[in-house]
Design an enzyme around this catalytic site. Structure first.
Site, PDB file in Angstrom:
ATOM      1  N   HIS A  14       0.822  -1.124   0.062  1.00 16.37           N
ATOM      2  CA  HIS A  14       0.139  -0.037  -0.232  1.00 16.37           C
ATOM      3  C   HIS A  14       0.794   1.378   0.129  1.00 16.37           C
ATOM      4  O   HIS A  14       0.657   2.031  -0.804  1.00 16.37           O
ATOM      5  CB  HIS A  14      -0.883  -0.097   1.156  1.00 16.37           C
ATOM      6  CG  HIS A  14      -1.855   1.444   1.329  1.00 16.37           C
ATOM      7  ND1 HIS A  14      -3.165   1.328   0.840  1.00 16.37           N
ATOM      8  CD2 HIS A  14      -1.463   2.357   2.137  1.00 16.37           C
ATOM      9  CE1 HIS A  14      -3.502   2.408   1.249  1.00 16.37           C
ATOM     10  NE2 HIS A  14      -2.552   3.031   1.877  1.00 16.37           N
ATOM     11  N   GLU A  15       1.668   1.413   0.819  1.00 16.38           N
ATOM     12  CA  GLU A  15       2.558   2.507   1.135  1.00 16.38           C
ATOM     13  C   GLU A  15       3.583   2.639  -0.197  1.00 16.38           C
ATOM     14  O   GLU A  15       3.856   3.789  -0.501  1.00 16.38           O
ATOM     15  CB  GLU A  15       3.521   2.369   2.514  1.00 16.38           C
ATOM     16  CG  GLU A  15       2.716   2.344   3.585  1.00 16.38           C
ATOM     17  CD  GLU A  15       1.795   3.321   3.602  1.00 16.38           C
ATOM     18  OE1 GLU A  15       2.157   4.601   3.210  1.00 16.38           O
ATOM     19  OE2 GLU A  15       0.708   3.452   4.505  1.00 16.38           O
ATOM     20  N   HIS A  58       1.886   4.631  -2.713  1.00 14.04           N
ATOM     21  CA  HIS A  58       2.074   6.304  -2.585  1.00 14.04           C
ATOM     22  C   HIS A  58       3.372   6.792  -2.785  1.00 14.04           C
ATOM     23  O   HIS A  58       3.699   7.732  -3.579  1.00 14.04           O
ATOM     24  CB  HIS A  58       1.878   6.514  -0.973  1.00 14.04           C
ATOM     25  CG  HIS A  58       0.447   6.372  -0.687  1.00 14.04           C
ATOM     26  ND1 HIS A  58      -0.784   6.976  -1.104  1.00 14.04           N
ATOM     27  CD2 HIS A  58      -0.063   5.637   0.292  1.00 14.04           C
ATOM     28  CE1 HIS A  58      -1.918   6.579  -0.549  1.00 14.04           C
ATOM     29  NE2 HIS A  58      -1.705   5.718   0.518  1.00 14.04           N
TER      30      HIS A  58
END
Length: 450
Positions: free
Chosen positions: A22-23, A26
């Site tokens: 997920h990170e 980003h």
């Protein structure tokens, strides 16, 4: 490995994988947009491992493995005089479209992970059971379902496994909506039955709901082959191994695993010391052990030796690498619809808040799925990854969806949401998340003590 340590370990593995992915979404999109990333952290709190790359980004593994974050350069946090090149790398100086892309990248990467996990699950082959039911009770019996019926469709959705049947039945029962079941009987007669879940009374505990549905899996004949040996039980201490076939117990012949479940308590009631004859490869071995008692939870106990049967799966979902691609997309779409439907039912009050689960339940499910094999663990990872994507897209300040809401407002009004409004929203969002997490922990604890 004990259940506690196994649950902790697989929770860390699950969150480590999904949070990192997920990170990374980003992080990589921020890099593509020219934003300077100051820190990429998996976990919160004190850094346990810290490294810097050549662009000055600090990569951290922190002490509390319940999330993560990517910290980007913000112009409002810069102190002193800096040149225009530094300001160009600030996140809040980027066009709103780029900031929206950065915010959406985390959930998008969770969705990509979900597709990949489902695809790999189908390539590996997920073992399951054919959805053939035992003698029904409750709502199923009232609907006219018969023992030996095979479920082929629920509410128009084709059903090819018992786990899919349980999922669809659970969704309808939780929402108190009737379910239409198409079944094929043992003599190949096709019929349709309506399960009147709308008549179920409110307030039924989650663990009692399937008792009221009244459907269970028809038993399969299991060979007398050991599929599980508990670490702290007599069988393990005596050297019995997975794959051993039990031939005799105290001289009594054993044909199926059901025979073992009958003979062990009967013989141990006379004398806990049992003499087993087992087959291992081409050898026959005599093994003696002392059965132990296990509390059944109803004030009674029974004799056990600490073994389990092989699973006897008869519906492995297995596809080639190319055929698994559309199956992965279909499974992701179906699971997304189910998840959104559950969120809707929670919001409108058709599903009780007791259905919320927290880290304790996730840890137990992670451990259980890992014990069932790689394909089941991949299925679990896909479900959790998709849940993270959906939850993070909710328009709640502090989540990615909240940031996207702010950026959408900025697009409409032509200027950013005021810093004061953003800070107020962060507090509101934090309070909402804390309240939801508190309720989830409360539900987890109730499940443990009941």
């Amino acid at each position: 490995m004990s259940e506690f340590f196994g649950s902790v370990w697989w929770l860390i593995v699950t969150l480590g994988l999904l949070v990192t992915f997920h990170e990374f979404g980003h992080f990589i999109v921020a890099r593509w947009c020219g934003v300077k990333v100051l820190r990429f952290s998996v976990g919160f709190g004190k850094p346990l491992i810290s490294r810097f790359d050549r662009r000055g980004t600090e990569f951290v593994i922190a002490a509390i493995p319940l999330g993560g974050y990517v910290k980007m350069l913000e112009a409002r946090e810069i102190e002193g005089v800096v040149g225009p090149e530094v300001l160009k790398q600030a996140h809040d100086r980027k066009p709103v479209g780029q900031r929206m892309a950065i915010a959406a990248a985390g959930p998008a990467f969770n969705l990509i992970f979900t597709l990949f996990a489902f695809w790999l699950m189908f390539v590996v082959g997920k073992p399951d059971f054919l959805p053939i039911v035992a003698a029904p009770t409750g709502v199923a019996a009232e609907a006219g379902i018969q023992a030996g019926d095979r479920i082929t469709a629920i509410n128009g959705t084709p059903i090819d496994s018992w786990s899919k049947a349980i999922q669809k039945l659970g969704e309808s029962a939780v929402g108190r909506t009737d379910a239409s079941l198409e079944v094929t009987s043992a003599n190949q007669q096709v019929s349709t039955h309506n399960l009147a879940f709308s008549h179920l009374e409110a307030g039924i505990a989650e663990d009692k709901l399937f008792d009221r549905i009244g459907l269970s899996l028809a038993p399969r004949e299991r060979p007398a082959v050991i599929g599980l040996v508990a670490d702290d039980k007599p069988a393990a201490a005596a050297g019995i191994k997975v794959g051993d076939r039990i031939l005799r117990i105290n001289g009594r012949e054993v044909s199926t695993f059901a025979d073992i479940e009958t003979i062990v308590p009967e013989e141990a009631a006379k004398n806990p010391h049992l003499q087993l004859v087992i087959q291992r490869g081409g050898d026959q071995l005599d093994i003696g052990l002392d059965a132990t008692t296990l509390d059944t939870g109803d004030g009674k106990s029974r004799f056990v030796i600490g073994i389990g049967s092989v699973n006897g799966y008869d519906a492995t979902l297995h596809y080639g690498p190319l055929a698994a691609i559309p199956r992965a997309f279909a499974e992701t779409w179906d699971t997304t619809k189910s998840s959104l439907g559950m969120i809707k039912m929670l919001i409108v009050g058709r599903a009780g808040l007791e259905n919320l689960s927290g880290p304790i339940s996730i840890a137990r499910f992670a451990n259980g799925s890992a014990q069932m094999g790689l394909a089941w663990f991949l299925n679990f990872l896909a479900l959790i990854s998709l849940s993270l994507a959906i939850i993070n897209l909710l328009p709640i300040p502090i989540l990615d969806g909240g940031h996207l809401l702010y950026y959408l407002i900025e697009l409409i009004k032509g200027s950013p949401v005021s810093e004061r409004s953003q800070i107020a929203g962060q507090y509101v969002g934090l309070m909402m998340l804390v309240a939801l997490m508190g309720l989830a922990f409360y539900n987890d604890i109730l499940r443990l003590i009941h």
